[in-house]
Design a protein around this motif. Sequence first.
Motif, PDB file in Angstrom:
ATOM      1  N   THR A   1       1.009  -1.223   0.024  1.00  0.00           N
ATOM      2  CA  THR A   1       0.000  -0.084  -0.027  1.00  0.00           C
ATOM      3  C   THR A   1       0.802   1.149  -0.030  1.00  0.00           C
ATOM      4  O   THR A   1       1.982   1.065   0.527  1.00  0.00           O
ATOM      5  N   PHE A   2       0.292   2.548  -0.386  1.00  0.00           N
ATOM      6  CA  PHE A   2       1.146   3.747  -0.662  1.00  0.00           C
ATOM      7  C   PHE A   2       0.352   4.832  -0.564  1.00  0.00           C
ATOM      8  O   PHE A   2      -0.760   4.808  -1.305  1.00  0.00           O
TER       9      PHE A   2
ATOM     10  N   PRO B   1       3.204  18.500   0.107  1.00  0.00           N
ATOM     11  CA  PRO B   1       4.313  18.313  -0.342  1.00  0.00           C
ATOM     12  C   PRO B   1       5.251  17.199   0.581  1.00  0.00           C
ATOM     13  O   PRO B   1       5.200  17.394   1.718  1.00  0.00           O
ATOM     14  N   GLN B   2       5.590  15.900   0.043  1.00  0.00           N
ATOM     15  CA  GLN B   2       6.655  15.196   0.434  1.00  0.00           C
ATOM     16  C   GLN B   2       6.133  14.580   1.865  1.00  0.00           C
ATOM     17  O   GLN B   2       6.695  14.524   2.927  1.00  0.00           O
ATOM     18  N   ARG B   3       4.687  14.012   1.911  1.00  0.00           N
ATOM     19  CA  ARG B   3       4.223  13.368   2.778  1.00  0.00           C
ATOM     20  C   ARG B   3       4.224  11.815   2.336  1.00  0.00           C
ATOM     21  O   ARG B   3       3.220  11.660   1.300  1.00  0.00           O
ATOM     22  N   MET B   4       4.640  10.737   2.778  1.00  0.00           N
ATOM     23  CA  MET B   4       4.735   9.251   2.061  1.00  0.00           C
ATOM     24  C   MET B   4       4.499   8.325   3.112  1.00  0.00           C
ATOM     25  O   MET B   4       4.964   8.305   4.266  1.00  0.00           O
ATOM     26  N   ARG B   5       3.769   7.265   2.974  1.00  0.00           N
ATOM     27  CA  ARG B   5       3.664   6.187   3.716  1.00  0.00           C
ATOM     28  C   ARG B   5       3.420   4.800   2.969  1.00  0.00           C
ATOM     29  O   ARG B   5       2.445   4.909   2.116  1.00  0.00           O
ATOM     30  N   GLY B   6       4.313   4.021   2.955  1.00  0.00           N
ATOM     31  CA  GLY B   6       4.190   2.599   2.181  1.00  0.00           C
ATOM     32  C   GLY B   6       4.375   1.614   3.261  1.00  0.00           C
ATOM     33  O   GLY B   6       5.300   1.686   4.158  1.00  0.00           O
ATOM     34  N   THR B   7       3.681   0.644   2.800  1.00  0.00           N
ATOM     35  CA  THR B   7       3.635  -0.778   3.778  1.00  0.00           C
ATOM     36  C   THR B   7       3.974  -1.980   2.612  1.00  0.00           C
ATOM     37  O   THR B   7       3.182  -1.946   1.640  1.00  0.00           O
TER      38      THR B   7
ATOM     39  N   TRP C   1       7.141   9.264   5.889  1.00  0.00           N
ATOM     40  CA  TRP C   1       8.020  10.569   6.216  1.00  0.00           C
ATOM     41  C   TRP C   1       6.919  11.618   6.207  1.00  0.00           C
ATOM     42  O   TRP C   1       6.214  11.568   5.488  1.00  0.00           O
ATOM     43  N   ASP C   2       7.026  12.228   7.373  1.00  0.00           N
ATOM     44  CA  ASP C   2       5.923  13.376   7.702  1.00  0.00           C
ATOM     45  C   ASP C   2       6.411  14.810   7.523  1.00  0.00           C
ATOM     46  O   ASP C   2       5.707  15.702   7.817  1.00  0.00           O
ATOM     47  N   GLY C   3       7.426  14.919   6.683  1.00  0.00           N
ATOM     48  CA  GLY C   3       8.095  16.118   6.292  1.00  0.00           C
ATOM     49  C   GLY C   3       9.294  16.635   7.475  1.00  0.00           C
ATOM     50  O   GLY C   3       9.945  17.256   7.006  1.00  0.00           O
TER      51      GLY C   3
END
Length: 267
Positions: free
Chosen positions: A63-64, A69-75, A86-88
């Motif tokens: 999942t992603f 800008p630049q907030r990401m979460r992947g499993t 990454w929360d910034g």
Amino acid sequence: MRDRLLLTCALLALAGCSRKGADEAAALIPEVKTRLAERDAKLASYRIAGTVKDEGQEAVSFTFDYRAPQRMRGTLGPPASRTFAWDGAHLFQQLDGEKQFSTFKSELPPAKLAGFLTETFSPFTPEGFRTPLLLRSATARKAKHPRGPEAVELVQKLEGEAAGVEMVYVLRWPKLDFLAQRTRFPDGTEGEERVEEEHCDAALGLCVPKRLTRWLAGRQVGETVLGRVELNATLPNDAFTLSAPDGYAVQSRTLVESAPAATPSGG
């Protein structure tokens, strides 16, 4: 004399066409960059889920979530789930199999940090969702494509350790939806990633891949299938800030610059 004049006129006409073609090609790259920026601005967030399968391996689910800008979460997973976010300001890493949880504070300069984040999260982001990274030497040319029918090819020759590799992005014109990426290696071997199915959003005026296949030397070697695609999904800030589950070993670490690449240091 008449024949010479005709030949001279023909050569001048060809030269004029050549100059015109060169001028059009030179003007195409700035237009492509502008359109890519406009497309990127439309896609403020998205949520995807699917599976990746490479030749000789079992399919892996992932999942992603992304929010500009630049907030990401992947499993990745299960069974041995791994989550990166990454929360910034901080990078979080959760390894469920090992029951480890790490928080990384960045001391990298902006350019190095951007590269590190791209490398970390690229496994979660299929082509067609992120803007292609173009070198200064990149050139552009109009082309035809079955999914186009008009397309543009962005050609660039890689440098450094990848010198001799030529990469070609094929994008639908003028929306710049991703259609394919072709790679030619120095030994003549060719690879390709191509779109087989798309998810299109009429309101946004763009399409993203729903199924991609990967090919090497004419043989299919992999496939990515997205079962869920949500464009401009509502994703709150706290969705990207992770907390350690109960019973996990917790570490605080720092991202520092070192040669040849950025590496975590203990802390």
